[in-house]
Motif scaffolding. Structure first.
Motif, mmCIF file in Angstrom:
data_model
loop_
_atom_site.group_PDB
_atom_site.id
_atom_site.type_symbol
_atom_site.label_atom_id
_atom_site.label_comp_id
_atom_site.label_asym_id
_atom_site.label_seq_id
_atom_site.Cartn_x
_atom_site.Cartn_y
_atom_site.Cartn_z
ATOM 1 N N LYS A 73 0.846 -1.386 0.047
ATOM 2 C CA LYS A 73 0.043 0.255 0.164
ATOM 3 C C LYS A 73 0.955 1.252 -0.050
ATOM 4 O O LYS A 73 0.625 2.262 -0.932
ATOM 5 N N MET A 74 1.900 1.151 0.833
ATOM 6 C CA MET A 74 2.798 2.279 0.783
ATOM 7 C C MET A 74 3.443 2.622 -0.567
ATOM 8 O O MET A 74 3.744 3.873 -1.001
ATOM 9 N N LYS A 75 3.978 1.433 -1.260
ATOM 10 C CA LYS A 75 4.548 1.595 -2.441
ATOM 11 C C LYS A 75 3.511 2.271 -3.647
ATOM 12 O O LYS A 75 3.953 3.077 -4.476
ATOM 13 N N LYS A 76 2.243 2.096 -3.391
ATOM 14 C CA LYS A 76 1.316 2.712 -4.259
ATOM 15 C C LYS A 76 1.302 4.140 -3.791
ATOM 16 O O LYS A 76 1.291 4.921 -4.991
ATOM 17 N N ILE A 77 1.119 4.661 -2.618
ATOM 18 C CA ILE A 77 1.119 5.814 -2.515
ATOM 19 C C ILE A 77 2.104 6.491 -2.816
ATOM 20 O O ILE A 77 2.165 7.451 -3.417
ATOM 21 N N LEU A 78 3.421 5.976 -2.750
ATOM 22 C CA LEU A 78 4.722 6.723 -3.102
ATOM 23 C C LEU A 78 4.879 6.828 -4.869
ATOM 24 O O LEU A 78 5.183 7.516 -5.456
ATOM 25 N N GLU A 79 4.290 5.674 -5.264
ATOM 26 C CA GLU A 79 4.382 5.660 -6.795
ATOM 27 C C GLU A 79 3.387 6.907 -7.313
ATOM 28 O O GLU A 79 3.792 7.593 -8.163
ATOM 29 N N ASP A 80 2.162 7.095 -6.945
ATOM 30 C CA ASP A 80 1.340 8.330 -7.045
ATOM 31 C C ASP A 80 2.136 9.629 -6.767
ATOM 32 O O ASP A 80 1.875 10.609 -7.571
#
Length: 272
Positions: free
Chosen positions: A7-14
């Motif tokens: 989930k944090m990976k997705k937040i940072l990708e955005d």
């Protein structure tokens, strides 16, 4: 809500979507990297650390991270000179476990400080700074001794503006200008000698993270426990943690204090 690394990976990708950057998620190491596509220079983030701050502070923690990473990446893509910037060179304190090389393999200039800490050297760029590597020193025809001498001189020019708090008869002085060099004040020997002369009890110093330094006039045993609790709290909250240990300053040397605060003092305090 519990945040996973995915989930944090997705937040940072955005957050870090740019044409000129690419992001890399390493599931095994639990890291997330943002780097320039052209040069491969970049920043690697340890996800558990980001998640812990996100769970404590929410979106502001990610916004702060984004600001720091963007500024660091911008600096990486620029070439800076030491010549003519002598007044902008300062020492910075880092944990003893801090890398001695950049992600791209350049060897950083550093000096040993205590068993817990090292001194690195930075070129101040206004909003941020760049750690100085050996290649940069050689390119500018400087010596490491000259670099360290200039930085040592400049740290004494940093302003000192401390707030005082008295707890259980012990005086605590806090400096937190957030200029990137608060912890570096521990290298200002003139300041340390002045405080040693003025304090009634023992001079103890804590540098839990880059943006705070605590000087303590320890007059009774409770003072050590209180300082240990303060240091641990700041250490957990810092963007660039240094050490949760505190030091006694005696005979121009810093000795680590190994404190285990087994009993928490009652919540009773007097402030000056």
């Amino acid at each position: 809500m519990k945040i996973t690394s995915i989930k944090m990976k997705k937040i940072l990708e955005d957050r870090f979507q740019r044409e000129e950057w690419k992001t890399i998620f390493n599931r095994d190491k639990d890291t997330f990297r943002i780097e320039w596509i052209d040069s491969g220079k970049g920043i690697t983030i340890t996800l558990p650390n980001v998640i812990a701050k996100y769970e404590r502070r929410g979106e502001p923690a990610v916004e702060e991270l984004e600001d720091h990473v963007e500024e660091a990446l911008r600096i990486m893509n620029e070439t800076h000179s030491l010549n003519g910037k002598e007044k902008n060179i300062f020492p910075v304190i880092r944990a003893g476990s801090f890398p001695t090389e950049t992600d791209s393999g350049k060897k950083l200039v550093y000096a040993e400080h205590t068993a817990e800490t090292r001194i690195y050297y930075a070129l101040d760029l206004g909003k941020s700074y760049q750690l100085i590597d050996k290649e940069m020193v050689e390119r500018e025809n400087w010596s490491e001794d000259r670099l360290k001498e200039v930085a040592s001189f400049n740290v004494r020019s940093l302003p000192v503006d401390m707030k005082k708090d008295t707890v259980y008869g012990n005086d605590f002085y806090f400096q937190s200008t957030r200029d990137g060099y608060d912890a570096s004040r521990i290298l200002n020997e003139v300041l340390l000698e002045k405080m040693k002369a003025e304090f009634e009890g023992e001079l103890a110093i804590s540098i839990p993270h880059q943006d705070v330094i605590i000087f303590a006039d320890i007059k009774n045993p409770e003072g050590y426990d209180i300082l240990a609790q303060m240091a641990m709290k700041f250490f957990a909250e810092g963007t660039v943690p240094v050490t949760s240990l505190s030091f006694l300053y005696e005979d121009k040397t810093l000795e680590p204090i190994f404190i285990l605060a087994q009993k928490k003092p009652k919540d009773k305090r007097k402030e000056d």
